[in-house]
Motif scaffolding. Structure first.
Motif, mmCIF file in Angstrom:
data_model
loop_
_atom_site.group_PDB
_atom_site.id
_atom_site.type_symbol
_atom_site.label_atom_id
_atom_site.label_comp_id
_atom_site.label_asym_id
_atom_site.label_seq_id
_atom_site.Cartn_x
_atom_site.Cartn_y
_atom_site.Cartn_z
ATOM 1 N N ILE A 48 0.961 -1.908 -0.072
ATOM 2 C CA ILE A 48 0.092 -0.019 0.066
ATOM 3 C C ILE A 48 0.529 0.817 -0.421
ATOM 4 N N LEU A 49 1.853 0.823 0.060
ATOM 5 C CA LEU A 49 2.719 2.605 1.163
ATOM 6 C C LEU A 49 3.467 2.764 -0.477
ATOM 7 N N VAL A 50 4.259 1.720 -1.172
ATOM 8 C CA VAL A 50 4.677 2.038 -2.372
ATOM 9 C C VAL A 50 3.900 1.951 -3.479
ATOM 10 N N ASN A 51 2.670 1.766 -3.586
ATOM 11 C CA ASN A 51 1.945 1.445 -4.388
ATOM 12 C C ASN A 51 0.789 2.579 -4.671
ATOM 13 N N GLU A 52 0.347 3.523 -2.861
ATOM 14 C CA GLU A 52 -0.935 4.110 -3.407
ATOM 15 C C GLU A 52 -0.358 5.200 -2.396
ATOM 16 N N LEU A 53 1.170 5.160 -1.726
ATOM 17 C CA LEU A 53 0.874 6.607 -1.249
ATOM 18 C C LEU A 53 2.623 6.923 -2.267
ATOM 19 N N ARG A 54 3.384 6.184 -2.600
ATOM 20 C CA ARG A 54 4.341 6.679 -3.403
ATOM 21 C C ARG A 54 5.766 6.762 -2.602
ATOM 22 N N LEU A 55 5.562 5.574 -1.378
ATOM 23 C CA LEU A 55 6.251 5.873 -0.701
ATOM 24 C C LEU A 55 7.697 5.013 -0.810
ATOM 25 N N PRO A 56 8.834 5.726 -0.620
ATOM 26 C CA PRO A 56 10.334 4.296 -1.510
ATOM 27 C C PRO A 56 9.534 3.363 0.371
ATOM 28 N N MET A 57 10.556 2.264 -0.039
ATOM 29 C CA MET A 57 11.086 0.550 1.107
ATOM 30 C C MET A 57 12.305 0.596 0.740
ATOM 31 N N PRO A 58 13.228 0.061 1.266
ATOM 32 C CA PRO A 58 14.555 -0.550 1.166
ATOM 33 C C PRO A 58 14.593 -1.543 0.140
ATOM 34 N N ASP A 59 15.548 -1.903 -0.010
ATOM 35 C CA ASP A 59 15.481 -3.447 -0.999
ATOM 36 C C ASP A 59 15.392 -5.119 0.258
ATOM 37 N N ARG A 60 15.220 -4.623 1.563
ATOM 38 C CA ARG A 60 15.466 -5.063 2.308
ATOM 39 C C ARG A 60 14.789 -5.620 3.931
ATOM 40 N N VAL A 61 14.416 -5.756 4.174
ATOM 41 C CA VAL A 61 14.097 -5.532 6.091
ATOM 42 C C VAL A 61 14.050 -6.559 7.378
ATOM 43 N N THR A 62 14.623 -6.245 8.203
ATOM 44 C CA THR A 62 14.663 -7.206 8.894
ATOM 45 C C THR A 62 13.591 -6.713 9.681
ATOM 46 N N VAL A 63 12.900 -8.333 10.211
ATOM 47 C CA VAL A 63 11.664 -7.406 11.601
ATOM 48 C C VAL A 63 12.305 -8.818 12.498
ATOM 49 N N TYR A 64 12.399 -7.889 13.693
ATOM 50 C CA TYR A 64 12.637 -8.443 14.773
ATOM 51 C C TYR A 64 11.521 -8.646 16.346
ATOM 52 N N VAL A 65 11.077 -10.002 16.071
ATOM 53 C CA VAL A 65 9.720 -9.679 16.909
ATOM 54 C C VAL A 65 10.536 -10.215 19.016
ATOM 55 N N TYR A 66 10.095 -10.237 19.351
ATOM 56 C CA TYR A 66 10.519 -10.110 21.324
ATOM 57 C C TYR A 66 9.591 -10.641 21.602
ATOM 58 N N ALA A 67 9.702 -11.726 22.382
ATOM 59 C CA ALA A 67 8.810 -12.350 23.420
ATOM 60 C C ALA A 67 8.688 -11.689 24.511
ATOM 61 N N SER A 68 9.095 -10.649 24.369
ATOM 62 C CA SER A 68 8.805 -10.143 26.321
ATOM 63 C C SER A 68 9.509 -8.599 26.458
ATOM 64 N N ARG A 69 9.223 -8.060 27.186
ATOM 65 C CA ARG A 69 9.715 -6.169 26.722
ATOM 66 C C ARG A 69 11.296 -6.589 27.683
ATOM 67 N N GLN A 70 11.538 -7.435 28.287
ATOM 68 C CA GLN A 70 12.861 -7.819 28.772
ATOM 69 C C GLN A 70 14.046 -8.000 27.483
ATOM 70 N N VAL A 71 13.549 -9.185 26.739
ATOM 71 C CA VAL A 71 13.909 -9.477 25.473
ATOM 72 C C VAL A 71 14.035 -8.345 24.694
ATOM 73 N N PHE A 72 12.844 -7.431 24.814
ATOM 74 C CA PHE A 72 12.342 -6.276 23.765
ATOM 75 C C PHE A 72 13.765 -5.801 24.025
ATOM 76 N N GLU A 73 13.935 -5.056 25.413
ATOM 77 C CA GLU A 73 14.960 -4.428 25.515
ATOM 78 C C GLU A 73 16.289 -4.506 25.008
ATOM 79 N N GLN A 74 16.791 -6.346 25.878
ATOM 80 C CA GLN A 74 17.714 -6.179 25.341
ATOM 81 C C GLN A 74 18.137 -6.323 23.538
#
Length: 286
Positions: A63-89
């Motif tokens: 949606i962002l690229v095709n409809e709002l014409r916003l750029p995206m990098p060629d690669r995004v790394t998503v990090y998902v953490y199971a708790s606030r403590q792991v998120f902090e680390q």
């Protein structure tokens, strides 16, 4: 926008889970590298398709690229953490945030958008519905802003946050999960007693820095401060157009002159805009 010319080659998605050596026993960290081939980013038909981080990031990016014409990098790394403590680390180890800043962020933030990175505290949501999609979109908008500016924390922070909220609400409206008018009404009601309006002084100079924005929303309330940022960005977008705001962020890739870039993009100084938007906010919150 990417580091290499032309669309990047398509890559297979790799998902793997690592057990983090921090926080409570059994807590973990999931890493999802996503290739953002523009040709493969398709806007979803509806939100039912967006139930995983991979699907949500790809669909929203479509949606962002095709409809709002916003750029995206060629690669995004998503990090998902199971708790606030792991998120902090994770903020320290994966996003290279200082320990002091990571401790502060993990106390109130549940998502962070960095350069080509998205980091989420997954403990905060037990249901991946509307507000979860708002969060993913908000942080993905920050990733796009950083691509435009070719660096983090260069533009006005209140505008970065306000635009990210505007983009998130626009996407929710596109997915038929919410409306921009409803979010505007909620924001107007939410800021009626905001300290900045009561004092008739927005102090955009302070709100314009990452540290200043954090201090203000911790002191004056997170939700009303983000609502204030959204309404100011919405006013600017309505007045000058979304494309002009995009151009403003892109200007930082050439010149990192905060006040001059604002004046060149919007035809007035930050102080002049502050007086103008304060008058508008007083009118719509009566």
């Amino acid at each position: 926008m990417s580091d290499s010319p032309g669309p990047p080659p398509r890559r297979s998605l790799l998902i793997f889970t690592l057990v983090a050596g921090c926080g409570a026993s059994g807590s973990g960290r999931t890493v999802v590298p996503i290739a953002m081939d523009p040709a493969a980013l398709v806007a979803p038909a509806d939100s039912a398709e967006l139930t995983t981080h991979d699907a949500a990031v790809r669909g929203i990016a479509g949606i962002l690229v095709n409809e709002l014409r916003l750029p995206m990098p060629d690669r995004v790394t998503v990090y998902v953490y199971a708790s606030r403590q792991v998120f902090e680390q994770g903020l320290i180890q994966d996003a290279h945030v200082s320990p002091v800043r990571a401790a502060e962020l993990s106390d109130f933030a549940i998502g962070v958008g960095k350069r080509r990175q998205l980091l989420f505290n997954d403990e905060a949501y037990d249901h991946r519905g509307r507000e979860w999609l708002r969060l993913v979109t908000h942080e993905l908008a920050h990733v796009s802003q950083i691509e435009l500016a070719q660096g983090e924390g260069r533009a006005e922070q209140w505008l970065a946050e306000g635009m990210a909220e505007w983009v998130a609400f626009r996407v929710l409206e596109r997915l038929k999960l919410d409306t921009m008018d409803r979010r505007r009404a909620l924001a107007r009601g939410g800021i009626k007693s905001h300290a900045a309006l009561v004092a008739a002084r927005l102090d955009l100079d302070t709100l314009g820095t990452p540290r200043g924005f954090t201090v203000r929303h911790l002191r004056e309330g997170s939700l009303p401060t983000y609502q204030l940022a959204f309404l100011m960005a919405d006013y600017l977008i309505t007045r000058d157009g979304f494309e002009k705001v995009v151009e403003y962020f892109a200007s930082f890739s050439q010149k990192q002159q905060r006040l001059d870039n604002f004046r060149r993009a919007f035809g007035q100084s930050l102080d002049e805009f502050e007086r103008e938007v304060l008058g508008y906010l007083k009118t719509v919150t009566r």
